[in-house]
Scaffold this motif. Structure first.
Motif, PDB file in Angstrom:
ATOM      1  N   GLY A   3      40.682  34.898  48.200  1.00 31.48           N
ATOM      2  CA  GLY A   3      39.867  35.855  47.438  1.00 31.48           C
ATOM      3  C   GLY A   3      39.034  35.157  46.381  1.00 31.48           C
ATOM      4  O   GLY A   3      37.860  35.494  46.172  1.00 31.48           O
ATOM      5  N   MET A   4      39.614  34.155  45.714  1.00 28.29           N
ATOM      6  CA  MET A   4      38.868  33.413  44.697  1.00 28.29           C
ATOM      7  C   MET A   4      37.737  32.616  45.338  1.00 28.29           C
ATOM      8  O   MET A   4      36.652  32.504  44.765  1.00 28.29           O
ATOM      9  CB  MET A   4      39.803  32.481  43.923  1.00 28.29           C
ATOM     10  CG  MET A   4      39.094  31.660  42.856  1.00 28.29           C
ATOM     11  SD  MET A   4      38.059  32.608  41.675  1.00 28.29           S
ATOM     12  CE  MET A   4      39.303  33.501  40.776  1.00 28.29           C
ATOM     13  N   ASP A   5      37.948  32.095  46.538  1.00 29.47           N
ATOM     14  CA  ASP A   5      36.858  31.403  47.241  1.00 29.47           C
ATOM     15  C   ASP A   5      35.667  32.333  47.431  1.00 29.47           C
ATOM     16  O   ASP A   5      34.519  31.923  47.272  1.00 29.47           O
ATOM     17  CB  ASP A   5      37.333  30.906  48.605  1.00 29.47           C
ATOM     18  CG  ASP A   5      38.196  29.661  48.529  1.00 29.47           C
ATOM     19  OD1 ASP A   5      38.231  29.008  47.463  1.00 29.47           O
ATOM     20  OD2 ASP A   5      38.838  29.339  49.547  1.00 29.47           O
ATOM     21  N   VAL A   6      35.936  33.587  47.765  1.00 29.00           N
ATOM     22  CA  VAL A   6      34.871  34.576  47.949  1.00 29.00           C
ATOM     23  C   VAL A   6      34.154  34.809  46.621  1.00 29.00           C
ATOM     24  O   VAL A   6      32.920  34.854  46.554  1.00 29.00           O
ATOM     25  CB  VAL A   6      35.435  35.894  48.533  1.00 29.00           C
ATOM     26  CG1 VAL A   6      34.390  36.990  48.538  1.00 29.00           C
ATOM     27  CG2 VAL A   6      35.994  35.660  49.937  1.00 29.00           C
ATOM     28  N   VAL A   7      34.924  34.925  45.532  1.00 33.16           N
ATOM     29  CA  VAL A   7      34.337  35.119  44.197  1.00 33.16           C
ATOM     30  C   VAL A   7      33.466  33.916  43.836  1.00 33.16           C
ATOM     31  O   VAL A   7      32.343  34.074  43.338  1.00 33.16           O
ATOM     32  CB  VAL A   7      35.444  35.347  43.138  1.00 33.16           C
ATOM     33  CG1 VAL A   7      34.865  35.330  41.725  1.00 33.16           C
ATOM     34  CG2 VAL A   7      36.169  36.660  43.402  1.00 33.16           C
ATOM     35  N   LEU A   8      33.966  32.720  44.102  1.00 35.27           N
ATOM     36  CA  LEU A   8      33.201  31.519  43.768  1.00 35.27           C
ATOM     37  C   LEU A   8      31.931  31.401  44.604  1.00 35.27           C
ATOM     38  O   LEU A   8      30.974  30.725  44.203  1.00 35.27           O
ATOM     39  CB  LEU A   8      34.076  30.270  43.939  1.00 35.27           C
ATOM     40  CG  LEU A   8      35.239  30.159  42.941  1.00 35.27           C
ATOM     41  CD1 LEU A   8      36.151  28.999  43.306  1.00 35.27           C
ATOM     42  CD2 LEU A   8      34.730  30.033  41.508  1.00 35.27           C
ATOM     43  N   ALA A   9      31.913  32.071  45.750  1.00 35.46           N
ATOM     44  CA  ALA A   9      30.707  32.097  46.587  1.00 35.46           C
ATOM     45  C   ALA A   9      29.715  33.152  46.102  1.00 35.46           C
ATOM     46  O   ALA A   9      28.645  33.320  46.680  1.00 35.46           O
ATOM     47  CB  ALA A   9      31.088  32.353  48.043  1.00 35.46           C
ATOM     48  N   GLY A  10      30.094  33.892  45.029  1.00 37.60           N
ATOM     49  CA  GLY A  10      29.174  34.857  44.438  1.00 37.60           C
ATOM     50  C   GLY A  10      29.404  36.302  44.828  1.00 37.60           C
ATOM     51  O   GLY A  10      28.563  37.154  44.558  1.00 37.60           O
ATOM     52  N   TYR A  11      30.528  36.605  45.428  1.00 34.33           N
ATOM     53  CA  TYR A  11      30.836  37.968  45.861  1.00 34.33           C
ATOM     54  C   TYR A  11      32.032  38.511  45.095  1.00 34.33           C
ATOM     55  O   TYR A  11      32.817  37.756  44.532  1.00 34.33           O
ATOM     56  CB  TYR A  11      31.133  37.986  47.364  1.00 34.33           C
ATOM     57  CG  TYR A  11      29.972  37.504  48.188  1.00 34.33           C
ATOM     58  CD1 TYR A  11      28.928  38.360  48.525  1.00 34.33           C
ATOM     59  CD2 TYR A  11      29.909  36.183  48.608  1.00 34.33           C
ATOM     60  CE1 TYR A  11      27.856  37.904  49.274  1.00 34.33           C
ATOM     61  CE2 TYR A  11      28.841  35.717  49.352  1.00 34.33           C
ATOM     62  CZ  TYR A  11      27.813  36.591  49.680  1.00 34.33           C
ATOM     63  OH  TYR A  11      26.750  36.145  50.418  1.00 34.33           O
ATOM     64  N   PRO A  12      32.212  39.827  45.092  1.00 35.85           N
ATOM     65  CA  PRO A  12      33.378  40.417  44.425  1.00 35.85           C
ATOM     66  C   PRO A  12      34.690  40.054  45.134  1.00 35.85           C
ATOM     67  O   PRO A  12      34.699  39.762  46.334  1.00 35.85           O
ATOM     68  CB  PRO A  12      33.125  41.930  44.514  1.00 35.85           C
ATOM     69  CG  PRO A  12      31.667  42.069  44.774  1.00 35.85           C
ATOM     70  CD  PRO A  12      31.272  40.841  45.550  1.00 35.85           C
ATOM     71  N   PHE A  13      35.765  40.085  44.382  1.00 34.31           N
ATOM     72  CA  PHE A  13      37.095  39.813  44.920  1.00 34.31           C
ATOM     73  C   PHE A  13      37.382  40.811  46.039  1.00 34.31           C
ATOM     74  O   PHE A  13      37.322  42.018  45.821  1.00 34.31           O
ATOM     75  CB  PHE A  13      38.143  39.924  43.814  1.00 34.31           C
ATOM     76  CG  PHE A  13      39.483  39.372  44.191  1.00 34.31           C
ATOM     77  CD1 PHE A  13      39.751  38.016  44.047  1.00 34.31           C
ATOM     78  CD2 PHE A  13      40.481  40.195  44.691  1.00 34.31           C
ATOM     79  CE1 PHE A  13      40.989  37.495  44.389  1.00 34.31           C
ATOM     80  CE2 PHE A  13      41.718  39.679  45.031  1.00 34.31           C
ATOM     81  CZ  PHE A  13      41.977  38.322  44.889  1.00 34.31           C
ATOM     82  N   PRO A  14      37.693  40.363  47.259  1.00 37.80           N
ATOM     83  CA  PRO A  14      37.768  41.268  48.409  1.00 37.80           C
ATOM     84  C   PRO A  14      39.091  41.986  48.626  1.00 37.80           C
ATOM     85  O   PRO A  14      39.141  42.911  49.430  1.00 37.80           O
ATOM     86  CB  PRO A  14      37.484  40.328  49.590  1.00 37.80           C
ATOM     87  CG  PRO A  14      38.028  39.013  49.144  1.00 37.80           C
ATOM     88  CD  PRO A  14      37.778  38.964  47.668  1.00 37.80           C
ATOM     89  N   PHE A  15      40.144  41.604  47.937  1.00 30.96           N
ATOM     90  CA  PHE A  15      41.472  42.111  48.287  1.00 30.96           C
ATOM     91  C   PHE A  15      42.055  43.091  47.272  1.00 30.96           C
ATOM     92  O   PHE A  15      43.266  43.214  47.167  1.00 30.96           O
ATOM     93  CB  PHE A  15      42.446  40.948  48.494  1.00 30.96           C
ATOM     94  CG  PHE A  15      41.951  39.929  49.473  1.00 30.96           C
ATOM     95  CD1 PHE A  15      41.569  40.298  50.755  1.00 30.96           C
ATOM     96  CD2 PHE A  15      41.869  38.593  49.125  1.00 30.96           C
ATOM     97  CE1 PHE A  15      41.116  39.364  51.666  1.00 30.96           C
ATOM     98  CE2 PHE A  15      41.430  37.642  50.033  1.00 30.96           C
ATOM     99  CZ  PHE A  15      41.045  38.028  51.302  1.00 30.96           C
ATOM    100  N   SER A  16      41.230  43.793  46.533  1.00 31.32           N
ATOM    101  CA  SER A  16      41.738  44.734  45.532  1.00 31.32           C
ATOM    102  C   SER A  16      40.859  45.982  45.483  1.00 31.32           C
ATOM    103  O   SER A  16      39.634  45.876  45.385  1.00 31.32           O
ATOM    104  CB  SER A  16      41.762  44.071  44.149  1.00 31.32           C
ATOM    105  OG  SER A  16      42.182  45.001  43.181  1.00 31.32           O
ATOM    106  N   THR A  17      41.512  47.120  45.532  1.00 31.44           N
ATOM    107  CA  THR A  17      40.745  48.359  45.411  1.00 31.44           C
ATOM    108  C   THR A  17      40.093  48.451  44.032  1.00 31.44           C
ATOM    109  O   THR A  17      39.135  49.191  43.867  1.00 31.44           O
ATOM    110  CB  THR A  17      41.631  49.602  45.662  1.00 31.44           C
ATOM    111  OG1 THR A  17      42.729  49.587  44.735  1.00 31.44           O
ATOM    112  CG2 THR A  17      42.142  49.635  47.085  1.00 31.44           C
TER     113      THR A  17
END
Length: 192
Positions: free
Chosen positions: A170-184
């Motif tokens: 999830g942090m990799d996704v955030v570091l790529a510029g997107y919101p954290f994907p695994f939390s409502t």
């Protein structure tokens, strides 16, 4: 061969176990003593003269391990990365482990029991302050936010470890510029 040239492992075992059974950590009798040389040589009985020697404390090798820790140590040995080490320091007791996220980024984490639940701290990479606690589920002190419950930990080492691995992706996704994907809690950031 004399004891000075070669040490019998069975004899070492017998000397140590005998001393431990008798509660004698520093035997007086030279035949019941083990000494170590400056290059790692182990001597029993008569020792060479004119060399630096160190006396061996013959007490039991033991770790203070409680019931929960015994189970955790066994579980960690089977289920956590091969590089996992149990760290016992006056300031910290827990498991340090490293892995590659699903995106190939290396992470090092430290999981520990805080008396209530299992917490995980991010050791590497240093990301504290780069993303907010809400956006990255990472507190300013490096602790991961792994649940909604007070304290943000998990009830078992297994759950803390597995959730920390998921968090890393999830942090990799955030570091790529997107919101954290695994939390409502982050869904509105995706416009869902």
């Amino acid at each position: 061969m004399s004891d000075v040239e070669r040490t019998d492992l069975n004899r070492l075992r017998d000397i140590i176990r005998s001393a431990q059974q008798q509660g004698d950590q520093y035997p007086v009798d030279p035949k019941a003593r083990i000494t170590v040389g400056s290059e790692g040589e182990i001597y029993t009985g008569v020792v060479p003269t004119g060399r630096p020697l160190s006396k061996v404390q013959h007490g039991t090798f033991a770790a203070r391990v409680r019931g929960r820790e015994v189970e955790d140590l066994q579980w960690a040995a089977k289920h956590m990365p091969r590089n996992t080490q149990f760290i016992e320091h006056r300031d910290a007791r827990g498991w340090c482990y490293s892995f590659l996220s699903q995106m190939g980024r290396p992470y090092t984490m430290f999981a520990y029991f805080d008396g209530t639940s299992y917490q995980v701290k991010l050791v590497e990479p240093r990301l504290e302050g780069l993303v907010g606690a809400h956006a990255g589920h990472l507190y300013a002190n490096g602790r991961l936010c792994l649940s909604q419950a007070g304290g943000s930990g998990q009830p078992t080492l297994e759950e803390a470890y597995s959730k920390s691995v998921l968090w890393a992706t999830g942090m990799d996704v955030v570091l790529a510029g997107y919101p954290f994907p695994f939390s409502t809690n982050n869904e509105f950031e995706y416009g869902l």
